[in-house]
Design a protein around this motif. Structure first.
Motif, PDB file in Angstrom:
ATOM      1  N   THR A 104       0.835  -1.215   0.000  1.00 47.04           N
ATOM      2  CA  THR A 104       0.000   0.000   0.000  1.00 47.04           C
ATOM      3  C   THR A 104       0.866   1.260   0.000  1.00 47.04           C
ATOM      4  O   THR A 104       0.528   2.256  -0.648  1.00 47.04           O
ATOM      5  CB  THR A 104      -0.927   0.021   1.225  1.00 47.04           C
ATOM      6  OG1 THR A 104      -0.143  -0.123   2.425  1.00 47.04           O
ATOM      7  CG2 THR A 104      -1.939  -1.111   1.147  1.00 47.04           C
ATOM      8  N   LEU A 105       1.978   1.206   0.698  1.00 48.81           N
ATOM      9  CA  LEU A 105       2.868   2.370   0.745  1.00 48.81           C
ATOM     10  C   LEU A 105       3.467   2.655  -0.630  1.00 48.81           C
ATOM     11  O   LEU A 105       3.500   3.804  -1.086  1.00 48.81           O
ATOM     12  CB  LEU A 105       3.971   2.128   1.776  1.00 48.81           C
ATOM     13  CG  LEU A 105       4.897   3.314   2.067  1.00 48.81           C
ATOM     14  CD1 LEU A 105       4.113   4.462   2.682  1.00 48.81           C
ATOM     15  CD2 LEU A 105       6.036   2.898   2.992  1.00 48.81           C
ATOM     16  N   LEU A 106       3.925   1.604  -1.318  1.00 49.00           N
ATOM     17  CA  LEU A 106       4.542   1.799  -2.635  1.00 49.00           C
ATOM     18  C   LEU A 106       3.513   2.144  -3.706  1.00 49.00           C
ATOM     19  O   LEU A 106       3.829   2.869  -4.662  1.00 49.00           O
ATOM     20  CB  LEU A 106       5.302   0.530  -3.039  1.00 49.00           C
ATOM     21  CG  LEU A 106       6.507   0.151  -2.169  1.00 49.00           C
ATOM     22  CD1 LEU A 106       7.145  -1.132  -2.683  1.00 49.00           C
ATOM     23  CD2 LEU A 106       7.530   1.280  -2.131  1.00 49.00           C
ATOM     24  N   ALA A 107       2.285   1.646  -3.567  1.00 48.69           N
ATOM     25  CA  ALA A 107       1.258   1.905  -4.590  1.00 48.69           C
ATOM     26  C   ALA A 107       0.607   3.267  -4.427  1.00 48.69           C
ATOM     27  O   ALA A 107       0.336   3.965  -5.416  1.00 48.69           O
ATOM     28  CB  ALA A 107       0.185   0.808  -4.541  1.00 48.69           C
ATOM     29  N   GLN A 108       0.351   3.679  -3.185  1.00 49.02           N
ATOM     30  CA  GLN A 108      -0.436   4.888  -2.958  1.00 49.02           C
ATOM     31  C   GLN A 108       0.391   6.121  -2.616  1.00 49.02           C
ATOM     32  O   GLN A 108       0.033   7.228  -2.999  1.00 49.02           O
ATOM     33  CB  GLN A 108      -1.464   4.631  -1.851  1.00 49.02           C
ATOM     34  CG  GLN A 108      -2.494   3.573  -2.238  1.00 49.02           C
ATOM     35  CD  GLN A 108      -3.477   3.296  -1.122  1.00 49.02           C
ATOM     36  OE1 GLN A 108      -3.101   3.087   0.030  1.00 49.02           O
ATOM     37  NE2 GLN A 108      -4.758   3.298  -1.457  1.00 49.02           N
ATOM     38  N   SER A 109       1.475   5.931  -1.892  1.00 52.68           N
ATOM     39  CA  SER A 109       2.260   7.090  -1.468  1.00 52.68           C
ATOM     40  C   SER A 109       2.813   7.906  -2.636  1.00 52.68           C
ATOM     41  O   SER A 109       2.701   9.136  -2.624  1.00 52.68           O
ATOM     42  CB  SER A 109       3.398   6.639  -0.539  1.00 52.68           C
ATOM     43  OG  SER A 109       4.089   7.735  -0.014  1.00 52.68           O
ATOM     44  N   PRO A 110       3.427   7.285  -3.674  1.00 54.05           N
ATOM     45  CA  PRO A 110       3.957   8.112  -4.771  1.00 54.05           C
ATOM     46  C   PRO A 110       2.882   8.676  -5.694  1.00 54.05           C
ATOM     47  O   PRO A 110       3.117   9.682  -6.373  1.00 54.05           O
ATOM     48  CB  PRO A 110       4.874   7.141  -5.527  1.00 54.05           C
ATOM     49  CG  PRO A 110       4.319   5.798  -5.255  1.00 54.05           C
ATOM     50  CD  PRO A 110       3.765   5.860  -3.863  1.00 54.05           C
ATOM     51  N   THR A 111       1.714   8.048  -5.734  1.00 53.51           N
ATOM     52  CA  THR A 111       0.663   8.512  -6.644  1.00 53.51           C
ATOM     53  C   THR A 111      -0.279   9.525  -6.008  1.00 53.51           C
ATOM     54  O   THR A 111      -1.003  10.228  -6.711  1.00 53.51           O
ATOM     55  CB  THR A 111      -0.168   7.312  -7.145  1.00 53.51           C
ATOM     56  OG1 THR A 111      -0.679   6.587  -6.008  1.00 53.51           O
ATOM     57  CG2 THR A 111       0.681   6.378  -7.987  1.00 53.51           C
ATOM     58  N   LEU A 112      -0.279   9.613  -4.674  1.00 60.51           N
ATOM     59  CA  LEU A 112      -1.180  10.540  -3.992  1.00 60.51           C
ATOM     60  C   LEU A 112      -0.912  12.008  -4.367  1.00 60.51           C
ATOM     61  O   LEU A 112      -1.862  12.749  -4.658  1.00 60.51           O
ATOM     62  CB  LEU A 112      -1.098  10.337  -2.479  1.00 60.51           C
ATOM     63  CG  LEU A 112      -2.064  11.168  -1.629  1.00 60.51           C
ATOM     64  CD1 LEU A 112      -3.511  10.870  -2.012  1.00 60.51           C
ATOM     65  CD2 LEU A 112      -1.833  10.896  -0.142  1.00 60.51           C
ATOM     66  N   PRO A 113       0.352  12.470  -4.391  1.00 62.07           N
ATOM     67  CA  PRO A 113       0.579  13.869  -4.803  1.00 62.07           C
ATOM     68  C   PRO A 113       0.108  14.148  -6.227  1.00 62.07           C
ATOM     69  O   PRO A 113      -0.467  15.218  -6.493  1.00 62.07           O
ATOM     70  CB  PRO A 113       2.105  14.031  -4.681  1.00 62.07           C
ATOM     71  CG  PRO A 113       2.533  12.968  -3.740  1.00 62.07           C
ATOM     72  CD  PRO A 113       1.603  11.828  -3.969  1.00 62.07           C
ATOM     73  N   MET A 114       0.335  13.205  -7.132  1.00 62.27           N
ATOM     74  CA  MET A 114      -0.116  13.400  -8.511  1.00 62.27           C
ATOM     75  C   MET A 114      -1.631  13.484  -8.579  1.00 62.27           C
ATOM     76  O   MET A 114      -2.188  14.295  -9.336  1.00 62.27           O
ATOM     77  CB  MET A 114       0.396  12.253  -9.393  1.00 62.27           C
ATOM     78  CG  MET A 114       1.908  12.219  -9.558  1.00 62.27           C
ATOM     79  SD  MET A 114       2.466  10.950 -10.714  1.00 62.27           S
ATOM     80  CE  MET A 114       2.109   9.450  -9.779  1.00 62.27           C
TER      81      MET A 114
END
Length: 537
Positions: free
Chosen positions: A393-403
């Motif tokens: 969940t960290l790798l999937a959501q953390s980098p895409t949340l700002p975008m």
């Protein structure tokens, strides 16, 4: 874990987080990835901490710091969505994940599958809140995410205790699961309020900023441990204590408030960096345990992939189900609900479901044996799945949340306008209080004050108020020509600042100002008083 190894992890995590932050990357994500890579270094020893140490030492300061800075008024105002996410969604996620795990993971019975569901139910909003602050998300959205992070850990850990007890065959409370949950909530909140009230009374008698700050550092640990001793929720005790002390922060001196802000900001950076480094460093060893348990890799990968999809999708499904209900209710009643969320807010909330340290700590806290002495069924499998789901969940959501946030172009012009108006209102309250206090000081000057010097001081203060310049009135202290005059001006200056604080606090208590506006203005006054105190040295 050896002390030197722990120190190296902390120093390395802070250094990596600092570099990532300077380059505009997400520190949590970078720290996890690098720590996971480091875990595969040949000969690297396993870094492990007892779960009770993580829950009792790492988690309380993070929750306490968040509660200190969080407005209880905002919490109460957004109580409905906070409870929907922090309690109802935790229950839904526990059972949804548990049922799917029971179906798709070979060898995992229903009760242990529910344990897995409880382990991965709580979200870790640290990364989401950090991104929100960086991108200046609206106040209401930040309040919901912060409030959820303060209550969902307590709900999930209580459910975790119930499910583990069901597997091990331990004794349950007389009132059953519902009675146990109610008792933990009530006991935790009462302990937190008691600890907070006790600290406020002691702090008023210390009169030393260093001692007050040091005493404050003990509060989250004391609240957590006392609540756990009476079998209440330590997490809720910490949150309640933080709310109470944050609301009564005005009773402390300016030096104590300034020191406390710096101390807790540093503690947040240290603990958050360590948490994500610790998560990454478990990577190799979790899979080694899985291999030792003789679990088939193909079944594990397939089950983990399906569960990751379930964990990620349950949240948006729940968020938009509740959002749809609110929209339907608005259309039926033909009136606007006060806590209704714009759809863009709901999208951001639905994608802020990263798991973190509570998941890892709960997984590590699963007992090794049950009541009859047999091994806990599926323990290694549950721990491996929990780790994969947390990292996934960290790798999937953390980098895409700002975008996602940038793409949605979330803005709240009305909220920003209200915030600006609230700040202007607070400044006017402070200026009016200063004018009244200044007039009183001119009528009744301190003993031995020079009338000419007082008039010059008053003129400068009136000019500063008219120009609305922060800190310009501190020049009056420097205008004193001898130590006696300087001391007189210092006394008057303190009276003016005290009058401003009292007026702002009264406006907050009368619901004319929010806590966050009050804190911002108090911080400004604290810096003014610190600058004036420095000029007296």
């Amino acid at each position: 874990m050896r002390t030197i190894q722990l120190l190296l992890v902390v120093v390395g995590a802070i250094a990596v987080a600092a570099i990532a932050n300077r380059r505009g990357m997400q520190p949590s994500l970078v720290v996890v990835i690098l720590a996971a890579a480091v875990s595969f270094v040949p000969g690297l020893p396993r870094f492990t901490l007892p779960p009770e140490l993580i829950l009792g030492v790492v988690l309380p300061p993070l929750l306490y710091s968040a509660a200190l800075d969080f407005s209880f008024v905002s919490f109460a105002r957004n109580l409905r969505p906070i409870l929907s996410l922090g309690v109802a969604l935790v229950l839904v996620s526990t059972f949804a994940t548990g049922l799917v795990a029971w179906w798709v993971v070979p060898g995992l019975a229903f009760a242990p599958a529910l344990v897995l569901g409880a382990v991965v139910a709580p979200t870790d909003a640290v990364a989401a809140i950090a991104v929100g602050k960086q991108l200046s998300l609206p106040k209401k959205l930040m309040a919901i995410l912060t409030g959820e992070s303060l209550v969902n850990d307590a709900a999930a850990l209580t459910i975790f205790t119930l499910t583990v007890t069901a597997v091990t065959g331990g004794a349950t409370a007389a009132g059953g699961p519902v009675g146990l949950f109610a008792y933990e909530v009530v006991a935790g909140v009462l302990v937190g309020l008691a600890v907070g009230g006790f600290v406020i009374q002691i702090r008023r008698r210390l009169l030393d900023s260093g001692l007050e700050t040091a005493f404050g550092l003990v509060v989250p640990f004391a609240a957590y441990l006392v609540a756990e001793q009476v079998h209440g929720s330590g997490v809720l005790a910490v949150v309640a204590a933080g709310f109470m002390l944050g609301h009564n922060e005005t009773s402390a001196g300016f030096a104590t408030r300034l020191q406390g802000r710096g101390v807790w900001q540093s503690a947040d950076v240290l603990l958050e960096s360590f948490v994500f480094a610790y998560m990454g460093l478990q990577t190799r060893f979790v899979f080694e345990d899985l291999a030792t348990a003789g679990i088939d890799w193909r079944d594990f990968v397939l089950g983990a992939a399906i569960l990751l999809l379930v964990v990620i999708l349950v949240r948006p499904l729940w968020v938009f189900l509740t959002y749809g209900n609110s929209v339907l209710l608005r259309r039926i009643t033909r009136r606007k609900l006060p806590d209704a969320l714009p759809w863009r807010y709901a999208v951001v909330i639905s994608w802020s479901g990263m798991r973190g340290v509570v998941t890892l700590a709960a997984a590590a806290g699963i007992p090794t044996v049950i009541a009859n002495g047999q091994p806990f069924p599926g323990r290694a499998l549950i721990q491996a799945l929990a780790f994969v789901l947390a990292i996934g969940t960290l790798l999937a959501q953390s980098p895409t949340l700002p975008m996602l946030i940038r793409r949605l172009r979330i803005s709240a012009p009305e909220e920003q306008r209200r915030q600006s108006e609230a700040v202007r209102k607070a400044r006017k309250i402070a200026r009016d209080a200063t004018s009244r206090a200044l007039a009183q000081a001119m009528k009744h000057p301190p003993e031995g004050a020079d009338p000419k010097m007082m008039e010059r001081f008053a003129s400068r203060m009136r000019a500063a108020l008219a120009e609305r310049q922060r800190g310009s009135d501190a020049d009056a202290v420097e205008a004193a020509e001898n130590s006696t005059a300087r001391a007189t001006m210092w006394v008057v200056r303190q009276e003016l600042l005290a009058a401003q604080r009292k007026a702002l606090i009264r406006a907050r208590d009368e619901r004319k100002l929010d806590d966050d506006v009050l804190r911002r203005e108090l911080e400004r006054l604290d810096y003014e008083e610190a600058a004036a105190a420095t000029s007296m040295e």
